[in-house]
Design a protein around this motif. Sequence first.
Motif, PDB file in Angstrom:
ATOM      1  N   LEU A  81       1.252  -0.770  -0.359  1.00  0.00           N
ATOM      2  CA  LEU A  81      -0.085   0.051  -0.450  1.00  0.00           C
ATOM      3  C   LEU A  81       1.112   1.437   0.386  1.00  0.00           C
ATOM      4  O   LEU A  81       1.700   1.488   0.884  1.00  0.00           O
ATOM      5  N   LEU A  82       0.777   1.769  -0.695  1.00  0.00           N
ATOM      6  CA  LEU A  82       1.452   3.014  -1.580  1.00  0.00           C
ATOM      7  C   LEU A  82       1.226   4.230  -0.605  1.00  0.00           C
ATOM      8  O   LEU A  82       1.467   5.064  -0.072  1.00  0.00           O
ATOM      9  N   PHE A  83      -0.101   4.200  -0.693  1.00  0.00           N
ATOM     10  CA  PHE A  83      -1.440   6.256  -0.047  1.00  0.00           C
ATOM     11  C   PHE A  83      -2.246   5.053   0.010  1.00  0.00           C
ATOM     12  O   PHE A  83      -2.613   5.131  -0.798  1.00  0.00           O
ATOM     13  N   SER A  84      -3.259   5.587   0.401  1.00  0.00           N
ATOM     14  CA  SER A  84      -4.671   5.248   0.811  1.00  0.00           C
ATOM     15  C   SER A  84      -4.792   7.078   1.683  1.00  0.00           C
ATOM     16  O   SER A  84      -4.698   7.782   2.303  1.00  0.00           O
ATOM     17  N   ASP A  85      -6.210   6.979   0.907  1.00  0.00           N
ATOM     18  CA  ASP A  85      -7.404   7.277   1.892  1.00  0.00           C
ATOM     19  C   ASP A  85      -6.587   9.216   1.505  1.00  0.00           C
ATOM     20  O   ASP A  85      -6.489  10.145   2.174  1.00  0.00           O
ATOM     21  N   LEU A  86      -5.716   9.690   0.197  1.00  0.00           N
ATOM     22  CA  LEU A  86      -5.391  11.045  -0.021  1.00  0.00           C
ATOM     23  C   LEU A  86      -6.136  11.815  -0.604  1.00  0.00           C
ATOM     24  O   LEU A  86      -7.130  11.503  -1.416  1.00  0.00           O
ATOM     25  N   ASN A  87      -6.553  12.653   0.494  1.00  0.00           N
ATOM     26  CA  ASN A  87      -6.975  13.834  -0.533  1.00  0.00           C
ATOM     27  C   ASN A  87      -6.406  15.326  -0.484  1.00  0.00           C
ATOM     28  O   ASN A  87      -5.654  15.932   0.236  1.00  0.00           O
ATOM     29  N   LEU A  89      -2.558   8.413 -16.454  1.00  0.00           N
ATOM     30  CA  LEU A  89      -2.179   7.171 -16.827  1.00  0.00           C
ATOM     31  C   LEU A  89      -2.365   5.642 -16.527  1.00  0.00           C
ATOM     32  O   LEU A  89      -2.293   4.767 -17.123  1.00  0.00           O
ATOM     33  N   ARG A  90      -2.880   6.171 -14.694  1.00  0.00           N
ATOM     34  CA  ARG A  90      -2.744   5.065 -14.314  1.00  0.00           C
ATOM     35  C   ARG A  90      -3.892   4.582 -13.501  1.00  0.00           C
ATOM     36  O   ARG A  90      -4.184   6.398 -13.368  1.00  0.00           O
ATOM     37  N   LEU A  91      -4.552   3.698 -13.625  1.00  0.00           N
ATOM     38  CA  LEU A  91      -5.691   3.530 -12.651  1.00  0.00           C
ATOM     39  C   LEU A  91      -5.815   2.947 -11.409  1.00  0.00           C
ATOM     40  O   LEU A  91      -5.086   2.532 -10.508  1.00  0.00           O
ATOM     41  N   ALA A  92      -5.979   4.101 -10.861  1.00  0.00           N
ATOM     42  CA  ALA A  92      -6.063   3.988  -8.824  1.00  0.00           C
ATOM     43  C   ALA A  92      -6.731   2.614  -8.659  1.00  0.00           C
ATOM     44  O   ALA A  92      -7.810   2.813  -8.706  1.00  0.00           O
ATOM     45  N   LYS A 146       5.257   8.401  -5.621  1.00  0.00           N
ATOM     46  CA  LYS A 146       5.623  10.108  -6.012  1.00  0.00           C
ATOM     47  C   LYS A 146       5.092  10.040  -7.268  1.00  0.00           C
ATOM     48  O   LYS A 146       3.961  10.945  -7.769  1.00  0.00           O
ATOM     49  N   THR A 147       5.567   8.843  -7.748  1.00  0.00           N
ATOM     50  CA  THR A 147       5.609   9.082  -9.385  1.00  0.00           C
ATOM     51  C   THR A 147       3.954   8.111  -9.707  1.00  0.00           C
ATOM     52  O   THR A 147       3.117   8.671 -10.832  1.00  0.00           O
ATOM     53  N   SER A 148       3.817   7.346  -9.357  1.00  0.00           N
ATOM     54  CA  SER A 148       2.859   6.829  -9.832  1.00  0.00           C
ATOM     55  C   SER A 148       1.319   7.196  -8.933  1.00  0.00           C
ATOM     56  O   SER A 148       0.206   7.450  -9.638  1.00  0.00           O
ATOM     57  N   LEU A 149       1.241   8.673  -8.050  1.00  0.00           N
ATOM     58  CA  LEU A 149       0.717   9.671  -7.786  1.00  0.00           C
ATOM     59  C   LEU A 149      -0.038  10.620  -9.305  1.00  0.00           C
ATOM     60  O   LEU A 149      -0.981  11.070  -9.373  1.00  0.00           O
ATOM     61  N   LEU A 150       1.592  10.968  -9.443  1.00  0.00           N
ATOM     62  CA  LEU A 150       1.041  11.700 -10.545  1.00  0.00           C
ATOM     63  C   LEU A 150       0.599  11.251 -12.238  1.00  0.00           C
ATOM     64  O   LEU A 150       0.112  11.547 -12.536  1.00  0.00           O
ATOM     65  N   GLN A 204       4.348  20.905  -4.190  1.00  0.00           N
ATOM     66  CA  GLN A 204       4.902  20.061  -4.419  1.00  0.00           C
ATOM     67  C   GLN A 204       4.739  18.703  -3.824  1.00  0.00           C
ATOM     68  O   GLN A 204       3.950  18.827  -2.854  1.00  0.00           O
ATOM     69  N   ILE A 205       5.133  17.417  -4.371  1.00  0.00           N
ATOM     70  CA  ILE A 205       4.677  16.482  -3.678  1.00  0.00           C
ATOM     71  C   ILE A 205       6.194  15.760  -3.578  1.00  0.00           C
ATOM     72  O   ILE A 205       7.265  15.537  -3.663  1.00  0.00           O
ATOM     73  N   GLU A 206       6.191  15.507  -1.750  1.00  0.00           N
ATOM     74  CA  GLU A 206       7.203  15.244  -1.468  1.00  0.00           C
ATOM     75  C   GLU A 206       6.762  13.434  -1.020  1.00  0.00           C
ATOM     76  O   GLU A 206       6.488  13.025  -0.956  1.00  0.00           O
ATOM     77  N   GLY A 207       8.533  13.214  -0.617  1.00  0.00           N
ATOM     78  CA  GLY A 207       8.018  11.919   0.077  1.00  0.00           C
ATOM     79  C   GLY A 207       9.399  11.586  -0.592  1.00  0.00           C
ATOM     80  O   GLY A 207      10.222  11.742  -1.760  1.00  0.00           O
ATOM     81  N   SER A 208       9.394   9.983   0.114  1.00  0.00           N
ATOM     82  CA  SER A 208      11.047   9.394  -0.245  1.00  0.00           C
ATOM     83  C   SER A 208      11.047   8.799  -1.709  1.00  0.00           C
ATOM     84  O   SER A 208       9.363   8.455  -1.911  1.00  0.00           O
TER      85      SER A 208
END
Lengths: 249, 216, 57, 223
Positions: free
Chosen positions: B15-21, B50-53, B40-44, B31-35
């Motif tokens: 799980l990379l992230f969930s319930d992101l608002n 391009l990618r289905l959530a 980050k790329t998946s989110l963009l 700016q999207i931050e994170g290690s």
Amino acid sequence: MFKSIWRWIQRFSSPKYFYEMSAKLIPWFAVSALVIGVYGLYLGLFVAPTDYQQGESYRIIFIHVPAAWMSLFIYMVMAISAGIGIIWQIRLADMVAAASAPIGASFAFLALVTGSLWGKPMWGAYWVWDARLTSELILLFLYFGYMALQSAIDDQRSADKASGLLAIVGVVNIPIIHYSVEWWNTLHQGATVAKFDKPSMHIDMLIPLLLMAVAFKLFYAAIVLIRTRNEALYRDRNRRWVRELIEKL
Amino acid sequence: MLEIKSLECVRDDRLLFSDLNFSLDDGEVLQIEGSNGCGKTSLLRIICGLRLAEGGQVYWRGETIRANREDYYANMVYIGHLPCIKGDLTVLENIRSLLDTRSLTVEDDVIETALSKVGLASYEDVPGKALSSGQRRRILLAFIELAGAKLWVLDEPLTALDVQGVALMESMIIEHQQAGGSVIFTTHHGMQLDCEMRSVKLGGKEYMKASTWDEE
Amino acid sequence: MNWSEFFHMGGYAFFVWTSYGLTLIVVLMNIVSPMLQRKKIIARIKRTIKREKLTGS
Amino acid sequence: MLKAYYHLLFRDLRLAFRNRHELANPLIFFVLVVTLFPLAVTPTTEALRAMAPGVIWVSALLAVLLSLDRLFKQDYDDGSLDQLMLSPNPLVILVLAKVTAHWFLTGLPLVIMAPLLGMFMALPDEAISVLIYSLLLGTPILSLIGAIGVSLTVSVNRGGVLLSLIVLPLYIPVLIFGANAVDVAMNGLSVRGQLLFLGAVLALALSLAPLATAVALRITASR
């Protein structure tokens, strides 16, 4: 209304729920497959009369034809569930598709081998470019393609969707392939070779044949459930329900 | 304008992230931050469609980006890690083919101005393969400039750029913001932006540990 | 019909019994292989759990 | 929309013509493979005629298969594919443009080269003209179906063998009817049925394959 149905589907298609439910279903399928299979074999091997043209060799029909039917049936199941997986994003459907492929391939293989073993006494050669055998061979290749694509893509979700789409394309193509192979066959062989699976079907032959087909279907149902359970465990290996389940084992 | 609702992203069963608002209005920079590997790329790519959530939706002007596809893509430009430059086409042809995918017809002299702005004046006839990787990225900068998009989605836009290139990117973002446009970007290099800016942090502690997670 | 006649299958014993034998093998393989697969998966998840406990994440 | 189609088509054609030597490769391969058969079997006229339709069609199939890579590989590697998918135009149109370009660059040259190979294989004139018709109808199908295959496998490293594994079984109907049309024409019979079948499959592929390819590209891009 629509939304509540959707919720319901989502609940029942969650891998966790499936895992619990399927454990109860498998024994039923397995036992009934065994019972019907044994009875079918008894009827096929002991009761059914000898074919007046082919002698006893025709008894291969009781496994060859059900296996051939199953290989096609499983491909359909695979394509339909892959389609459900792609359109409605139901993960369980992808798992069923992935779990079906090796079983279907094994049935296609079985149909090919028994077909050629049947063909030897009939045609005097293990392999003849008969329409049905050729179609079956192509079907086996389609299965191989599906499995190769599934294992070549690292990301599980992309692998499911990509190989699922291939299965759907395959299903659209199967009738065309089948028709063209059949047509090609009539051109090149004429009527000298006896037709493959149409011995004059006595009712005592038909019943064991159908029983065996039912037994194979039930067997597939049991195995596909077992395999789908494995897929669910593996794919959800990082989710809590799997972790809790494993710790209990 | 752009709204992200309860987005969830799974990769290799992590799980990379969930319930992101979050949401983005006209004239905002985010700016999207994170290690590394936090998505980050998946989110963009999800934001671009391009990618289905795995869950949640991206809304553009109140409708999902799928429903509003044409309007969204006419108003959004995305730059990823890859340069999108063909070695066998000249700089001018490259930028033209990029603009063609957006169905934009731009006069030659407008392209020339944009190219000179990114430091590629009189490079029009040079084939892409003769360019350095920094120069290729600069073509992309010119493309963003010409794309006429309200929303810029930039994934690591500073890759391979030199000091002047970085400064150029920064000034372009500020200019775009002042003109009422909005930007979402990720970067590992420090970007000094003299403007109001928000940030969303992915992969906070609670997510890093959550390799095990619940259904739904 | 006696048993030796039955096994003889009117001269087609080889073809008929090879077919049935192969079917048995394929059926058994279909049963055994998912069981082995299940064992492997469970062992793998157990190792992961162990590793995570060791590294303390 | 039509403009987007032409733009992409011309971009691909231009790109291909910048690399003229690569352009000829599938064609040379086609001729080379056909040349191998008289050497491997026998160069007598009857033998050549008997195998000619099959040999030429199989070689054409393999030549198309080898060239499928360039349909999407480069665009995938340099990121242009992402930009295409972010175009406001329907993806199906763009897929059609790419497939058209691919056909112009491989299918059409194969058709043009076919008479020469027909002569190599001692085909009579009427069979050569049918060979051209069948290739004209058949090669676009190969490009269309191949596009689905490549779009599924571009993201796979060393996907070449995998591509042939998934695409070749789907090519079988085209091969059967294409080769048979030539065979029948040699015997002076009507080939209307075969060509009609190829036409029907072409219509089907033209309407369904771009859709499937578009879906496949979305799956591939969803990484």
